[in-house]
Design a protein around this motif. Sequence first.
Motif, PDB file in Angstrom:
ATOM      1  N   GLU A 104       0.854  -1.192   0.000  1.00 12.93           N
ATOM      2  CA  GLU A 104       0.000   0.000   0.000  1.00 12.93           C
ATOM      3  C   GLU A 104       0.885   1.235   0.000  1.00 12.93           C
ATOM      4  O   GLU A 104       1.996   1.235   0.549  1.00 12.93           O
ATOM      5  N   ARG A 105       0.434   2.299  -0.635  1.00 15.04           N
ATOM      6  CA  ARG A 105       1.208   3.537  -0.688  1.00 15.04           C
ATOM      7  C   ARG A 105       1.398   4.096   0.722  1.00 15.04           C
ATOM      8  O   ARG A 105       0.538   3.937   1.587  1.00 15.04           O
ATOM      9  N   TYR A 106       2.501   4.778   0.898  1.00 14.33           N
ATOM     10  CA  TYR A 106       2.775   5.350   2.228  1.00 14.33           C
ATOM     11  C   TYR A 106       3.725   6.531   2.068  1.00 14.33           C
ATOM     12  O   TYR A 106       4.350   6.734   1.024  1.00 14.33           O
ATOM     13  N   GLU A 107       3.797   7.325   3.117  1.00 14.55           N
ATOM     14  CA  GLU A 107       4.748   8.424   3.208  1.00 14.55           C
ATOM     15  C   GLU A 107       5.580   8.215   4.467  1.00 14.55           C
ATOM     16  O   GLU A 107       5.024   7.876   5.522  1.00 14.55           O
ATOM     17  N   PHE A 108       6.879   8.394   4.345  1.00 15.46           N
ATOM     18  CA  PHE A 108       7.700   8.304   5.552  1.00 15.46           C
ATOM     19  C   PHE A 108       8.572   9.542   5.647  1.00 15.46           C
ATOM     20  O   PHE A 108       8.876  10.204   4.650  1.00 15.46           O
ATOM     21  N   GLY A 109       8.950   9.860   6.863  1.00 16.25           N
ATOM     22  CA  GLY A 109       9.788  11.027   7.091  1.00 16.25           C
ATOM     23  C   GLY A 109      10.725  10.794   8.257  1.00 16.25           C
ATOM     24  O   GLY A 109      10.471   9.967   9.133  1.00 16.25           O
ATOM     25  N   GLN A 122       9.486  11.434   2.045  1.00 17.03           N
ATOM     26  CA  GLN A 122       9.399  10.702   0.786  1.00 17.03           C
ATOM     27  C   GLN A 122       8.028  10.035   0.683  1.00 17.03           C
ATOM     28  O   GLN A 122       7.518   9.493   1.671  1.00 17.03           O
ATOM     29  N   TYR A 123       7.447  10.110  -0.524  1.00 19.65           N
ATOM     30  CA  TYR A 123       6.187   9.417  -0.828  1.00 19.65           C
ATOM     31  C   TYR A 123       6.507   8.178  -1.639  1.00 19.65           C
ATOM     32  O   TYR A 123       7.218   8.247  -2.644  1.00 19.65           O
ATOM     33  N   VAL A 124       5.969   7.023  -1.219  1.00 21.13           N
ATOM     34  CA  VAL A 124       6.207   5.765  -1.921  1.00 21.13           C
ATOM     35  C   VAL A 124       4.867   5.232  -2.402  1.00 21.13           C
ATOM     36  O   VAL A 124       3.972   4.963  -1.582  1.00 21.13           O
ATOM     37  N   PRO A 134       3.383  13.043 -10.785  1.00 18.54           N
ATOM     38  CA  PRO A 134       3.205  13.609  -9.449  1.00 18.54           C
ATOM     39  C   PRO A 134       3.395  12.601  -8.328  1.00 18.54           C
ATOM     40  O   PRO A 134       3.566  12.990  -7.191  1.00 18.54           O
ATOM     41  N   GLU A 135       3.354  11.264  -8.641  1.00 23.75           N
ATOM     42  CA  GLU A 135       3.501  10.279  -7.600  1.00 23.75           C
ATOM     43  C   GLU A 135       4.959   9.844  -7.413  1.00 23.75           C
ATOM     44  O   GLU A 135       5.241   8.926  -6.649  1.00 23.75           O
ATOM     45  N   ALA A 136       5.854  10.449  -8.142  1.00 29.57           N
ATOM     46  CA  ALA A 136       7.264  10.093  -7.992  1.00 29.57           C
ATOM     47  C   ALA A 136       7.768  10.517  -6.617  1.00 29.57           C
ATOM     48  O   ALA A 136       7.279  11.483  -6.032  1.00 29.57           O
ATOM     49  N   PRO A 137       8.760   9.804  -6.045  1.00 29.32           N
ATOM     50  CA  PRO A 137       9.268  10.153  -4.725  1.00 29.32           C
ATOM     51  C   PRO A 137       9.805  11.573  -4.687  1.00 29.32           C
ATOM     52  O   PRO A 137      10.459  12.042  -5.613  1.00 29.32           O
ATOM     53  N   VAL A 138       9.528  12.254  -3.597  1.00 27.95           N
ATOM     54  CA  VAL A 138      10.026  13.611  -3.376  1.00 27.95           C
ATOM     55  C   VAL A 138      10.809  13.602  -2.079  1.00 27.95           C
ATOM     56  O   VAL A 138      10.287  13.187  -1.039  1.00 27.95           O
ATOM     57  N   ILE A 139      12.064  14.039  -2.129  1.00 17.89           N
ATOM     58  CA  ILE A 139      12.932  14.019  -0.943  1.00 17.89           C
ATOM     59  C   ILE A 139      13.251  15.449  -0.554  1.00 17.89           C
ATOM     60  O   ILE A 139      13.687  16.255  -1.385  1.00 17.89           O
ATOM     61  N   ARG A 140      13.020  15.772   0.686  1.00 18.62           N
ATOM     62  CA  ARG A 140      13.401  17.072   1.232  1.00 18.62           C
ATOM     63  C   ARG A 140      14.767  16.915   1.897  1.00 18.62           C
ATOM     64  O   ARG A 140      14.895  16.152   2.859  1.00 18.62           O
ATOM     65  N   HIS A 141      15.764  17.615   1.419  1.00 10.76           N
ATOM     66  CA  HIS A 141      17.126  17.448   1.918  1.00 10.76           C
ATOM     67  C   HIS A 141      17.295  18.115   3.278  1.00 10.76           C
ATOM     68  O   HIS A 141      16.606  19.090   3.606  1.00 10.76           O
ATOM     69  N   VAL A 154       5.889   7.061   9.729  1.00 13.12           N
ATOM     70  CA  VAL A 154       5.270   6.525   8.520  1.00 13.12           C
ATOM     71  C   VAL A 154       3.773   6.799   8.569  1.00 13.12           C
ATOM     72  O   VAL A 154       3.130   6.586   9.606  1.00 13.12           O
ATOM     73  N   VAL A 155       3.227   7.260   7.448  1.00 11.33           N
ATOM     74  CA  VAL A 155       1.783   7.535   7.323  1.00 11.33           C
ATOM     75  C   VAL A 155       1.248   6.722   6.145  1.00 11.33           C
ATOM     76  O   VAL A 155       1.858   6.700   5.071  1.00 11.33           O
TER      77      VAL A 155
END
Length: 425
Positions: A104-109, A122-124, A134-141, A154-155
């Motif tokens: 299942e899709r999730y977001e972790f930080g 990051q969104y997975v 728009p669903e590609a992973p996005v990483i905040r440095h 994890v959400v």
Amino acid sequence: MSRRKIQTILVLACVALVALLSAQLVWLHKAYNAQERAFNHSVQVALTQVADQLLARAPQPVASARPVQQVASNFFVAELNAPVDPAEASKLLEQELAKRQLQERYEFGLYNSLDDTLMFGQYVAAPQRSTAGPEAPVIRHAREGSVPLYNLAVVFPGKTSFILKEMEFWWYSTGALLLVVLFFAYTMLQILREKRLSELKTDFINNLTHELQTPITNIGLAAEVLRKRAETLPADRLSRYHDLIHAENERLRAQVERVLQMATMESRELALKKEPVDLHALLQQTGQNLTPRLQQRAGHLRLDLQATNPFIHADELHVANALYSLLDNAEKYSPQAPEIEVSTRDVEQGILISIRDKGVGIRQEFQKFLFDKFYRVPTGNVHNVKGFGLGLSYVKAIMEAHHGQVTVESAEQQGTCFRLVLPVR
């Protein structure tokens, strides 16, 4: 089977179905809770494994992580208080979730353990979905400066839909149960309809027997008198007996003809002979046929024919019979001197014919059954108006055969108005 027994069976069956549906809903709720507990447990185990592996790979010895906390229904936090490589954390988390079939899709930080500032996010997407766009992973440095200590969060935004998807068997069983309920409801409606039709047919047969017996008896008595005393009877009495036999024979013929008409329509063998018909002339002629009965009761029939084009393409005989049936009802159900008004006017669909009386009217709860075959408005033990309950069903059938329609508007003790719409073409 008696009506009381059918009602008892219906009530018991409804109670059983309600109990069955209630039990199914309870089991659905329990199944959802069980599935949710299993999901939560799998996530907690996966995060615990990820936390242990990340702490084991830390550059310096770190105390073991605290137990994973479930902050909200779909939000989980593992307190690491250690430096973590985001790429390694992402890879380990994906592996541990995959081991436990949490596709299942999730977001972790990764959050700063001191002030809960988001350092990495990051969104997975779920494996079956594309990770492009728009669903590609996005990483905040991480911000520049010293490397802080991290906590992992994890959400699962689609947790509820994922759990519902996992309950596929329960949805199939619930759907099957609903189909059973619908089939039962349809079956019971058909049983009640057949029961009601059977009662109406029984009443019709009883009424028909009485209606036919009266003219047959009168004809028999008159014929017996003529057979035995025809030579000794005065001319006026002889004429009276002849008129009685003729009138009762016509009455008997009309009753049989009406039953035969409905039998023909029941077998769908009604063949309409459509031709141009002057509706106004037909209404005037039909009104004249009713005039003798109205005169006997000091009644009055008023025609207000305003349609500009009275010609319709129809079967003159059947339309005349339908109109006479409505006029006949208007006269019969007027307790005092009948006051009947017939009007026509142009409407978009063709010609509107209104037949209004000031008779006893029809209660609202009976109006929806008026056009049912054999149906007669209940009058208790009073049966002062004769009939078979076929007239209005015949009218409706004739209107439908001509692509027209018939409606009724009535109020008790305020009269009744039947409206017929016949297409001009």
